[in-house]
Each structure stands twice: as C-alpha cells, then as structure tokens.
Motif scaffolding. Structure first.
Motif, PDB file in Angstrom:
ATOM      1  N   ALA A   1       2.727  16.226 -11.040  1.00  0.00           N
ATOM      2  CA  ALA A   1       4.098  16.701 -11.201  1.00  0.00           C
ATOM      3  C   ALA A   1       5.027  16.241 -10.093  1.00  0.00           C
ATOM      4  CB  ALA A   1       4.103  18.228 -11.281  1.00  0.00           C
ATOM      5  N   THR A   2       4.474  15.707  -8.995  1.00  0.00           N
ATOM      6  CA  THR A   2       5.354  15.217  -7.933  1.00  0.00           C
ATOM      7  C   THR A   2       6.089  13.940  -8.356  1.00  0.00           C
ATOM      8  OG1 THR A   2       3.665  13.867  -6.811  1.00  0.00           O
ATOM      9  CG2 THR A   2       3.830  16.194  -6.179  1.00  0.00           C
ATOM     10  N   PHE A   3       5.586  13.244  -9.357  1.00  0.00           N
ATOM     11  CA  PHE A   3       6.265  12.015  -9.795  1.00  0.00           C
ATOM     12  C   PHE A   3       7.606  12.328 -10.454  1.00  0.00           C
ATOM     13  CE2 PHE A   3       2.250  10.302  -8.693  1.00  0.00           C
ATOM     14  CZ  PHE A   3       2.399   8.937  -8.530  1.00  0.00           C
ATOM     15  N   PRO A   4       7.671  13.185 -11.476  1.00  0.00           N
ATOM     16  CA  PRO A   4       9.005  13.522 -11.998  1.00  0.00           C
ATOM     17  C   PRO A   4       9.879  14.219 -10.956  1.00  0.00           C
ATOM     18  CG  PRO A   4       7.285  14.827 -13.077  1.00  0.00           C
ATOM     19  CD  PRO A   4       6.604  13.759 -12.317  1.00  0.00           C
ATOM     20  N   ALA A   5       9.269  14.938 -10.026  1.00  0.00           N
ATOM     21  CA  ALA A   5      10.061  15.574  -8.966  1.00  0.00           C
ATOM     22  C   ALA A   5      10.699  14.534  -8.058  1.00  0.00           C
ATOM     23  CB  ALA A   5       9.184  16.519  -8.155  1.00  0.00           C
ATOM     24  N   ALA A   6      10.038  13.384  -7.892  1.00  0.00           N
ATOM     25  CA  ALA A   6      10.557  12.312  -7.033  1.00  0.00           C
ATOM     26  C   ALA A   6      11.477  11.357  -7.776  1.00  0.00           C
ATOM     27  CB  ALA A   6       9.400  11.534  -6.428  1.00  0.00           C
ATOM     28  N   ALA A   7      11.629  11.537  -9.086  1.00  0.00           N
ATOM     29  CA  ALA A   7      12.379  10.586  -9.897  1.00  0.00           C
ATOM     30  C   ALA A   7      13.870  10.599  -9.562  1.00  0.00           C
ATOM     31  CB  ALA A   7      12.173  10.882 -11.376  1.00  0.00           C
ATOM     32  N   GLN A   8      14.475   9.438  -9.713  1.00  0.00           N
ATOM     33  CA  GLN A   8      15.916   9.269  -9.493  1.00  0.00           C
ATOM     34  C   GLN A   8      16.489   8.374 -10.582  1.00  0.00           C
ATOM     35  OE1 GLN A   8      16.846   7.659  -5.652  1.00  0.00           O
ATOM     36  NE2 GLN A   8      15.594   9.138  -4.526  1.00  0.00           N
TER      37      GLN A   8
ATOM     38  N   ALA B   1       0.884  -1.175   0.000  1.00  0.00           N
ATOM     39  CA  ALA B   1       0.000   0.000   0.000  1.00  0.00           C
ATOM     40  C   ALA B   1       0.913   1.215   0.000  1.00  0.00           C
ATOM     41  CB  ALA B   1      -0.921  -0.012   1.210  1.00  0.00           C
ATOM     42  N   SER B   2       1.644   1.390  -1.099  1.00  0.00           N
ATOM     43  CA  SER B   2       2.648   2.452  -1.172  1.00  0.00           C
ATOM     44  C   SER B   2       1.997   3.823  -1.152  1.00  0.00           C
ATOM     45  CB  SER B   2       3.486   2.303  -2.444  1.00  0.00           C
ATOM     46  OG  SER B   2       4.182   1.077  -2.454  1.00  0.00           O
ATOM     47  N   GLY B   3       2.734   4.790  -0.612  1.00  0.00           N
ATOM     48  CA  GLY B   3       2.299   6.179  -0.592  1.00  0.00           C
ATOM     49  C   GLY B   3       3.428   7.086  -1.027  1.00  0.00           C
ATOM     50  N   THR B   4       3.385   8.316  -0.565  1.00  0.00           N
ATOM     51  CA  THR B   4       4.383   9.300  -0.988  1.00  0.00           C
ATOM     52  C   THR B   4       5.608   9.332  -0.087  1.00  0.00           C
ATOM     53  OG1 THR B   4       3.209  11.016   0.258  1.00  0.00           O
ATOM     54  CG2 THR B   4       2.631  10.755  -2.074  1.00  0.00           C
ATOM     55  N   ASP B   5       5.619   8.542   0.981  1.00  0.00           N
ATOM     56  CA  ASP B   5       6.776   8.453   1.871  1.00  0.00           C
ATOM     57  C   ASP B   5       7.679   7.332   1.360  1.00  0.00           C
ATOM     58  OD1 ASP B   5       8.617   8.051   3.916  1.00  0.00           O
ATOM     59  OD2 ASP B   5       7.156   8.388   5.516  1.00  0.00           O
ATOM     60  N   THR B   6       8.676   7.703   0.570  1.00  0.00           N
ATOM     61  CA  THR B   6       9.526   6.695  -0.056  1.00  0.00           C
ATOM     62  C   THR B   6      10.263   5.857   0.974  1.00  0.00           C
ATOM     63  OG1 THR B   6       9.785   7.978  -2.088  1.00  0.00           O
ATOM     64  CG2 THR B   6      11.496   6.365  -1.610  1.00  0.00           C
TER      65      THR B   6
ATOM     66  N   ALA C   1      -2.425  -2.342  -3.073  1.00  0.00           N
ATOM     67  CA  ALA C   1      -3.658  -2.581  -2.322  1.00  0.00           C
ATOM     68  C   ALA C   1      -4.594  -1.376  -2.439  1.00  0.00           C
ATOM     69  CB  ALA C   1      -3.316  -2.847  -0.857  1.00  0.00           C
ATOM     70  N   PRO C   2      -5.885  -1.529  -2.108  1.00  0.00           N
ATOM     71  CA  PRO C   2      -6.809  -0.396  -2.058  1.00  0.00           C
ATOM     72  C   PRO C   2      -6.351   0.625  -1.016  1.00  0.00           C
ATOM     73  CG  PRO C   2      -8.008  -2.492  -2.022  1.00  0.00           C
ATOM     74  CD  PRO C   2      -6.562  -2.814  -1.829  1.00  0.00           C
ATOM     75  N   PRO C   3      -6.740   1.896  -1.179  1.00  0.00           N
ATOM     76  CA  PRO C   3      -7.714   2.408  -2.150  1.00  0.00           C
ATOM     77  C   PRO C   3      -7.125   2.815  -3.492  1.00  0.00           C
ATOM     78  CG  PRO C   3      -7.127   4.153  -0.643  1.00  0.00           C
ATOM     79  CD  PRO C   3      -6.372   2.936  -0.183  1.00  0.00           C
ATOM     80  N   VAL C   4      -5.791   2.876  -3.590  1.00  0.00           N
ATOM     81  CA  VAL C   4      -5.183   3.297  -4.849  1.00  0.00           C
ATOM     82  C   VAL C   4      -5.459   2.288  -5.953  1.00  0.00           C
ATOM     83  CG1 VAL C   4      -2.967   3.669  -6.006  1.00  0.00           C
ATOM     84  CG2 VAL C   4      -3.405   4.723  -3.787  1.00  0.00           C
TER      85      VAL C   4
ATOM     86  N   TYR D   1       5.117   1.440  -9.244  1.00  0.00           N
ATOM     87  CA  TYR D   1       5.198   2.599  -8.344  1.00  0.00           C
ATOM     88  C   TYR D   1       5.352   2.173  -6.885  1.00  0.00           C
ATOM     89  CZ  TYR D   1       3.735   5.551 -12.289  1.00  0.00           C
ATOM     90  OH  TYR D   1       3.653   6.207 -13.501  1.00  0.00           O
ATOM     91  N   ALA D   2       6.140   1.106  -6.657  1.00  0.00           N
ATOM     92  CA  ALA D   2       6.346   0.627  -5.288  1.00  0.00           C
ATOM     93  C   ALA D   2       7.048   1.669  -4.427  1.00  0.00           C
ATOM     94  CB  ALA D   2       7.155  -0.666  -5.305  1.00  0.00           C
ATOM     95  N   SER D   3       7.925   2.470  -5.025  1.00  0.00           N
ATOM     96  CA  SER D   3       8.723   3.417  -4.241  1.00  0.00           C
ATOM     97  C   SER D   3       8.024   4.756  -4.017  1.00  0.00           C
ATOM     98  CB  SER D   3      10.074   3.665  -4.921  1.00  0.00           C
ATOM     99  OG  SER D   3       9.904   4.324  -6.166  1.00  0.00           O
ATOM    100  N   TYR D   4       7.021   5.068  -4.842  1.00  0.00           N
ATOM    101  CA  TYR D   4       6.312   6.356  -4.721  1.00  0.00           C
ATOM    102  C   TYR D   4       4.985   6.225  -5.444  1.00  0.00           C
ATOM    103  CZ  TYR D   4       5.341  11.362  -4.770  1.00  0.00           C
ATOM    104  OH  TYR D   4       4.764  12.602  -4.577  1.00  0.00           O
ATOM    105  N   GLU D   5       3.885   6.482  -4.724  1.00  0.00           N
ATOM    106  CA  GLU D   5       2.571   6.299  -5.329  1.00  0.00           C
ATOM    107  C   GLU D   5       1.556   7.237  -4.677  1.00  0.00           C
ATOM    108  OE1 GLU D   5       0.824   5.717  -7.659  1.00  0.00           O
ATOM    109  OE2 GLU D   5       0.035   3.662  -7.734  1.00  0.00           O
ATOM    110  N   LYS D   6       0.592   7.650  -5.462  1.00  0.00           N
ATOM    111  CA  LYS D   6      -0.574   8.389  -4.970  1.00  0.00           C
ATOM    112  C   LYS D   6      -1.710   8.150  -5.938  1.00  0.00           C
ATOM    113  CE  LYS D   6       0.106  12.909  -4.952  1.00  0.00           C
ATOM    114  NZ  LYS D   6       0.804  14.222  -4.915  1.00  0.00           N
ATOM    115  N   LYS D   7      -2.909   8.574  -5.573  1.00  0.00           N
ATOM    116  CA  LYS D   7      -4.095   8.198  -6.337  1.00  0.00           C
ATOM    117  C   LYS D   7      -4.097   8.781  -7.748  1.00  0.00           C
ATOM    118  CE  LYS D   7      -8.981   7.264  -5.590  1.00  0.00           C
ATOM    119  NZ  LYS D   7      -8.764   5.819  -5.759  1.00  0.00           N
ATOM    120  N   LYS D   8      -3.552   9.964  -7.927  1.00  0.00           N
ATOM    121  CA  LYS D   8      -3.478  10.579  -9.251  1.00  0.00           C
ATOM    122  C   LYS D   8      -2.028  10.931  -9.563  1.00  0.00           C
ATOM    123  CE  LYS D   8      -7.683  11.437 -11.165  1.00  0.00           C
ATOM    124  NZ  LYS D   8      -8.031  11.275 -12.589  1.00  0.00           N
TER     125      LYS D   8
END
Length: 260
Positions: free
Chosen positions: A51-58, A9-14, A207-210, A41-48
C-alpha cells in the motif's frame, strides 16, 4: 545514435533515487548518449509491492515528474524512468514509464499493461492496469522508441504492436523479480523480442537484491551488444538503423507475416 541504460538500486527514499538518476544521466550525457533509460519503479521501489506504492504516487506533473524534467534539461539528454503515478483509484497507482526530451518536455507516458500477478506477487492489488492497450512510442534524433515494462516482455504480441507502430528500439524498463532461471529468462526474452521483430531491445533492470541486474542491449539478430553485471552503473552503446535494415533485408518477416 548512442543510448545509455542506467541500472539503479532504487529504494523507498525518492530523493535519493532522484539524485542517483541525476548522477547517472550526467554520466550518460558525458559519454555522448542522446537518451538514457532507467528501470521500472526508478523513483520508488521495495522488494514487495504494497500500500505504500499508491501512497507514494504523484501525477506526472508532480514533484517527481518536475525533477525528472529538470534532470533531462540540465544534461540535455532524453530520459525515460519508471514512476509511481496517481490513478483515479486512490488505492491503486499506475506503474508508469515517463519519457522526457532533452528540453525537459514530456514526450510520452506508458502505463504498464500486463501486471505481475505471478511468482507469488499480486501487483494488481496496488497497481491499476493501463486503461489503453495502444502502443506507446516517441521519437528522438530520428529514431522511434517503443515502451514496455518488465512482465510485458512475456507477451510477444505487445512487442510486435510496437514494431508495427514503427519502433526501432524497444525500451524494456524492468524490475525483474529474481528466482530460478529468471536471469536466463530475462536475457532470452530480450533476445527473442529483438529477433522476432528485427530491432534493438534495451533491457534496463534494477540491481540486486530487488531484481537481477544484467541490463543489456540486444541487437536485431539477438546478439548482446553490451551488458552490465549486478552492480548499479551506466551502460552506453550505439544503435544503427542501417544494421536493422540489413537484417530486415535478409529476414523480411514483416512482409511475410500471414497471421494478423
């Protein structure tokens, strides 16, 4: 060979996501798995996707990749996980599956080919498509694994290309967006890709809800070998090359195909 699926149940806390991957990889190794696969998106995920995704990219050799490598080596298990990878376009990342061996070495990296521009989503606004459509495979313990990501499941020719490249197990690492009949479609498409190619398809989802959960391993006849429910957890199951060969003996579609 025993493999494992780690439903997260991944979130934005890497950092928290990596701790969960570490814990589940340990459970998979303790159960005798030679490989453990985690979702898209195991390392960073959110429902939508935004722009935070490219910002979190490595880059793959950045901190996230280095920690995934350490986790694989620590538990002596091959590991596949979805990461947000830097691309040449700073406004768009790659949606990448990174595979590490039990020694921590990078085995393969698959950048998602078919981006999820559907169901009101526009993944391509913040994610770049793979620059190559060549099938990506790697070997562990004498088995060949093929990589695909989520929406790729809807394109049977991609699974066929991975099969033609020698894959015996397809790893469909996903964050399958919920919606009407989506869980039914998830289970049906995993089984269909298995039946069409007479191989195993391991679908591991967030896992849900994402997402919809219900990670499962489909056998070469389309049967559900093992399945999780909605909660985060670890599924372990065995894959048998002999079973796959027996199915292909009865249904020799690989030799009979006329359309190329």
């Amino acid at each position: 060979m025993r493999i494992a699926l780690g439903q997260l149940a991944s979130g934005t806390d890497t950092a928290a996501n990596l701790r969960a991957i570490d814990a589940f990889a340990g459970r998979a190794a303790a159960a005798g798995a030679a490989l453990v696969a985690f979702p898209e998106y195991a390392s960073y995920e959110k429902k939508k996707i935004d722009a935070t995704f490219p910002a979190a990219a490595q880059p793959l050799d950045g901190e996230v990749g280095a920690e995934l490598s350490r986790i694989a080596a620590r538990h002596r298990v091959a590991l596949v996980a979805g990461v947000v990878e830097s691309s040449p376009d700073p406004a768009r990342a790659y949606n990448t599956l990174a595979a590490f061996g039990a020694d921590g070495g990078l085995l393969a990296a698959y950048r998602k080919i078919h981006l999820f521009d559907a169901q009101g989503f526009q993944e391509s606004a913040f994610v770049a498509p793979a620059p190559s459509t060549d099938p990506v495979t790697f070997d562990v313990g004498g088995l060949r694994f093929g990589l695909l990501t989520c929406y790729d499941l809807r394109f049977p020719e991609q699974a066929q290309a991975l099969s033609d490249a020698g894959s015996q197990v397809l790893l469909a690492c996903s964050s399958w967006v919920p919606g009407e009949l989506k869980t039914n479609q998830w289970r049906t498409l995993l089984a269909a890709r298995a039946i069409e190619n007479s191989l195993y398809v391991a679908g591991v989802s967030q896992a849900p809800p994402v997402s919809v959960g219900n990670s499962l391993l489909a056998g070469p006849m389309g049967e559900v070998v093992a399945e999780l429910g909605l909660d985060p957890g670890v599924l372990t199951a065995d894959v048998s090359p002999d079973s796959m060969a027996e199915v292909r003996r009865h249904f020799p579609v690989h030799r009979q195909r006329r359309l190329r």
